[in-house]
Design a protein around this motif. Structure first.
Motif, PDB file in Angstrom:
ATOM      1  N   LEU A  40       2.887   4.256   0.996  1.00  0.00           N
ATOM      2  CA  LEU A  40       2.445   4.683   2.541  1.00  0.00           C
ATOM      3  C   LEU A  40       3.721   4.381   3.231  1.00  0.00           C
ATOM      4  CD1 LEU A  40       0.008   3.218   0.991  1.00  0.00           C
ATOM      5  CD2 LEU A  40      -0.910   3.565   3.574  1.00  0.00           C
ATOM      6  N   THR A  41       3.987   5.561   4.220  1.00  0.00           N
ATOM      7  CA  THR A  41       5.182   5.137   5.215  1.00  0.00           C
ATOM      8  C   THR A  41       4.560   4.403   6.135  1.00  0.00           C
ATOM      9  OG1 THR A  41       4.551   7.180   6.632  1.00  0.00           O
ATOM     10  CG2 THR A  41       5.884   7.606   4.781  1.00  0.00           C
ATOM     11  N   GLU A  42       5.376   3.789   6.878  1.00  0.00           N
ATOM     12  CA  GLU A  42       5.186   2.751   8.152  1.00  0.00           C
ATOM     13  C   GLU A  42       4.136   3.426   8.937  1.00  0.00           C
ATOM     14  OE1 GLU A  42       7.240  -0.025  11.721  1.00  0.00           O
ATOM     15  OE2 GLU A  42       7.992   0.155   9.651  1.00  0.00           O
ATOM     16  N   SER A  43       4.630   4.795   9.150  1.00  0.00           N
ATOM     17  CA  SER A  43       3.819   5.862  10.267  1.00  0.00           C
ATOM     18  C   SER A  43       2.291   5.929   9.819  1.00  0.00           C
ATOM     19  CB  SER A  43       4.530   7.190  10.580  1.00  0.00           C
ATOM     20  OG  SER A  43       5.801   7.030  10.882  1.00  0.00           O
ATOM     21  N   ILE A  97       0.365  -1.045  -4.182  1.00  0.00           N
ATOM     22  CA  ILE A  97       0.567  -0.306  -2.760  1.00  0.00           C
ATOM     23  C   ILE A  97       2.046  -0.919  -2.338  1.00  0.00           C
ATOM     24  CG2 ILE A  97      -0.480  -0.286  -0.493  1.00  0.00           C
ATOM     25  CD1 ILE A  97      -3.078  -1.105  -1.647  1.00  0.00           C
ATOM     26  N   GLY A  98       2.718   0.114  -1.915  1.00  0.00           N
ATOM     27  CA  GLY A  98       3.791  -0.156  -1.184  1.00  0.00           C
ATOM     28  C   GLY A  98       4.092   0.522   0.163  1.00  0.00           C
ATOM     29  N   ILE A  99       4.888  -0.099   1.104  1.00  0.00           N
ATOM     30  CA  ILE A  99       5.109   0.622   2.387  1.00  0.00           C
ATOM     31  C   ILE A  99       6.470   0.894   2.554  1.00  0.00           C
ATOM     32  CG2 ILE A  99       4.512   0.197   4.765  1.00  0.00           C
ATOM     33  CD1 ILE A  99       2.156  -0.028   3.165  1.00  0.00           C
ATOM     34  N   VAL A 100       6.893   2.114   3.024  1.00  0.00           N
ATOM     35  CA  VAL A 100       8.201   2.715   3.226  1.00  0.00           C
ATOM     36  C   VAL A 100       8.447   2.232   4.709  1.00  0.00           C
ATOM     37  CG1 VAL A 100       9.788   4.357   3.123  1.00  0.00           C
ATOM     38  CG2 VAL A 100       8.026   4.281   1.597  1.00  0.00           C
ATOM     39  N   PRO A 101       9.265   1.202   4.993  1.00  0.00           N
ATOM     40  CA  PRO A 101       9.556   0.885   6.400  1.00  0.00           C
ATOM     41  C   PRO A 101      10.188   2.246   7.324  1.00  0.00           C
ATOM     42  CG  PRO A 101      11.070  -0.047   4.917  1.00  0.00           C
ATOM     43  CD  PRO A 101      10.065   0.553   4.317  1.00  0.00           C
ATOM     44  N   TYR A 159      11.393   7.067  -2.913  1.00  0.00           N
ATOM     45  CA  TYR A 159      10.788   6.486  -1.863  1.00  0.00           C
ATOM     46  C   TYR A 159      10.240   5.006  -2.307  1.00  0.00           C
ATOM     47  CZ  TYR A 159      11.559   9.880   1.720  1.00  0.00           C
ATOM     48  OH  TYR A 159      12.470  10.672   2.574  1.00  0.00           O
ATOM     49  N   ALA A 160      10.050   4.833  -3.582  1.00  0.00           N
ATOM     50  CA  ALA A 160       9.586   3.726  -3.997  1.00  0.00           C
ATOM     51  C   ALA A 160      10.472   2.550  -4.185  1.00  0.00           C
ATOM     52  CB  ALA A 160       8.739   3.844  -5.467  1.00  0.00           C
ATOM     53  N   THR A 161      11.742   3.242  -4.328  1.00  0.00           N
ATOM     54  CA  THR A 161      12.881   2.151  -4.420  1.00  0.00           C
ATOM     55  C   THR A 161      13.172   1.216  -3.082  1.00  0.00           C
ATOM     56  OG1 THR A 161      14.488   3.713  -3.758  1.00  0.00           O
ATOM     57  CG2 THR A 161      13.940   3.427  -6.230  1.00  0.00           C
ATOM     58  N   VAL A 162      12.823   2.004  -1.995  1.00  0.00           N
ATOM     59  CA  VAL A 162      12.953   1.291  -0.663  1.00  0.00           C
ATOM     60  C   VAL A 162      11.564   0.691  -0.179  1.00  0.00           C
ATOM     61  CG1 VAL A 162      14.956   2.491  -0.243  1.00  0.00           C
ATOM     62  CG2 VAL A 162      12.616   3.365   0.665  1.00  0.00           C
ATOM     63  N   TYR A 193       6.211  -4.143  -1.141  1.00  0.00           N
ATOM     64  CA  TYR A 193       4.981  -4.349  -1.848  1.00  0.00           C
ATOM     65  C   TYR A 193       4.465  -5.613  -1.007  1.00  0.00           C
ATOM     66  CZ  TYR A 193       6.342  -0.207  -4.546  1.00  0.00           C
ATOM     67  OH  TYR A 193       6.626   0.940  -4.765  1.00  0.00           O
ATOM     68  N   ASP A 194       4.695  -6.179  -0.290  1.00  0.00           N
ATOM     69  CA  ASP A 194       4.264  -7.414   0.776  1.00  0.00           C
ATOM     70  C   ASP A 194       3.125  -6.925   1.570  1.00  0.00           C
ATOM     71  OD1 ASP A 194       3.541  -9.600   2.025  1.00  0.00           O
ATOM     72  OD2 ASP A 194       5.702 -10.461   2.596  1.00  0.00           O
ATOM     73  N   LEU A 195       1.984  -7.107   1.235  1.00  0.00           N
ATOM     74  CA  LEU A 195       0.937  -6.488   2.104  1.00  0.00           C
ATOM     75  C   LEU A 195       0.489  -7.188   3.203  1.00  0.00           C
ATOM     76  CD1 LEU A 195      -0.921  -3.976   1.685  1.00  0.00           C
ATOM     77  CD2 LEU A 195       0.287  -4.665  -0.387  1.00  0.00           C
ATOM     78  N   GLU A 196       1.240  -8.516   3.211  1.00  0.00           N
ATOM     79  CA  GLU A 196       1.201  -9.038   4.793  1.00  0.00           C
ATOM     80  C   GLU A 196       1.937  -8.402   5.762  1.00  0.00           C
ATOM     81  OE1 GLU A 196      -0.742 -11.619   5.407  1.00  0.00           O
ATOM     82  OE2 GLU A 196      -1.253 -11.667   3.331  1.00  0.00           O
ATOM     83  N   THR A 197       3.035  -7.715   5.314  1.00  0.00           N
ATOM     84  CA  THR A 197       3.719  -6.780   6.046  1.00  0.00           C
ATOM     85  C   THR A 197       2.858  -5.719   6.711  1.00  0.00           C
ATOM     86  OG1 THR A 197       5.808  -7.402   4.949  1.00  0.00           O
ATOM     87  CG2 THR A 197       5.845  -5.231   6.686  1.00  0.00           C
TER      88      THR A 197
END
Length: 288
Positions: free
Chosen positions: A168-171, A201-205, A254-257, A260-264
């Protein structure tokens, strides 16, 4: 022949057209040899018409396909016919949701890239209800059934032998379809689901540098068989090998950046959001 237009009907048409082109045949040649009209072949290939089982067998005979291909295409026709019946019974929105749920049930490795919203398989029931109301192809009278189907769909996350990767993107985290109270429960839901053995689950900042491919839209990879892209009026299903490989490469990049810290993720979801403008639905959207 019965008229229909759906994701499954379009997929059947694309496969038949691909086999025809591989043989170097024109639609007119296939029509003449199968004993049907050229306009009918054209409509079938564009997903605007479903052939009868008899007509499909005649076309398959002209294409000289083996038993495995014939079985797959006959099965696809059966599912397309059932889908058309569902569309007549439930409406356009529910038929599409049913088709998506069926595809998810038949997927072993699902990979999703979301740029604007929490993926449906990760949504809480409340988030899903608000999101469904803002889905242009979902009519008001279909929302109750859509909510029930949403919970059924998420059952696949708990099945052994499957893998799910959500990027997921941050947006996508910040853009919320309802009141701010949705955020806390949605953050908890992401943490719970990320702990499942087959879920990542990963977040793209927003701070990630984009150097080659901009995330123009979200998509879902279903094994190595198809890429599904949700649009404002329905869904686009891509099945060519080069299309699938290209989308997998974008997701890998995009997975490389990704974080994966879900607290973020929880912090992003519960941060203060700015007011947003009222956006009109696209023309032709389902509101009945």
């Amino acid at each position: 022949m019965s008229p229909a237009r759906s994701v499954l009907a379009e997929e059947l048409g694309r496969r038949l057209r691909r086999h025809r082109l591989d043989l170097g045949l024109s639609g007119l040649e296939v029509a003449a040899r199968a004993g049907v009209t050229q306009p009918s072949v054209s409509k079938i290939e564009r997903g605007m018409m479903l052939p009868s089982a008899e007509v499909l067998d005649r076309v398959l005979g002209v294409l000289g396909l083996g038993d495995e291909h014939r079985t797959d295409l006959r099965d696809l026709l059966t599912r397309a016919v059932d889908d058309a019946a569902d569309r007549r019974r439930h409406g356009r929105g529910l038929a599409l949701l049913d088709a998506i749920a069926e595809r998810e049930r038949n997927t072993t490795a699902l990979r999703s890239f979301s740029t604007s919203m929490i993926p449906p398989l990760l949504q809480t029931a409340d988030y899903a209800r608000y999101a469904a109301r803002l889905t242009p192809w979902m009519s008001e009278r279909e929302l109750g059934r859509a909510s029930a189907l949403h919970l059924e769909r998420q059952g696949v996350l708990f099945e052994q032998g499957r893998s799910f990767e959500f990027l997921l993107t941050e947006s996508a985290l910040r853009l919320c379809p309802g009141p701010s109270t949705l955020a806390a429960t949605q953050a908890d839901r992401l943490r719970v689901l990320s702990a499942l053995p087959g879920v990542r689950i990963g977040i793209v900042p927003d701070s990630a540098a984009v150097t080659e491919v901009f995330p123009l839209y979200g998509f879902t990879l279903h094994d190595d068989a198809a890429v599904a892209v949700e649009t404002f009026t329905g869904e686009l299903l891509l099945s060519r090998a080069d299309e699938i490989a290209a989308h997998a490469a974008v997701l890998d990049g995009y997975a490389t950046v990704a974080d994966y810290d879900l607290e973020t993720a929880a912090g992003l979801l519960t941060s203060e959001r700015r007011p947003v403008a009222s956006i009109p639905a696209p023309a032709g959207a389902g509101t009945g």
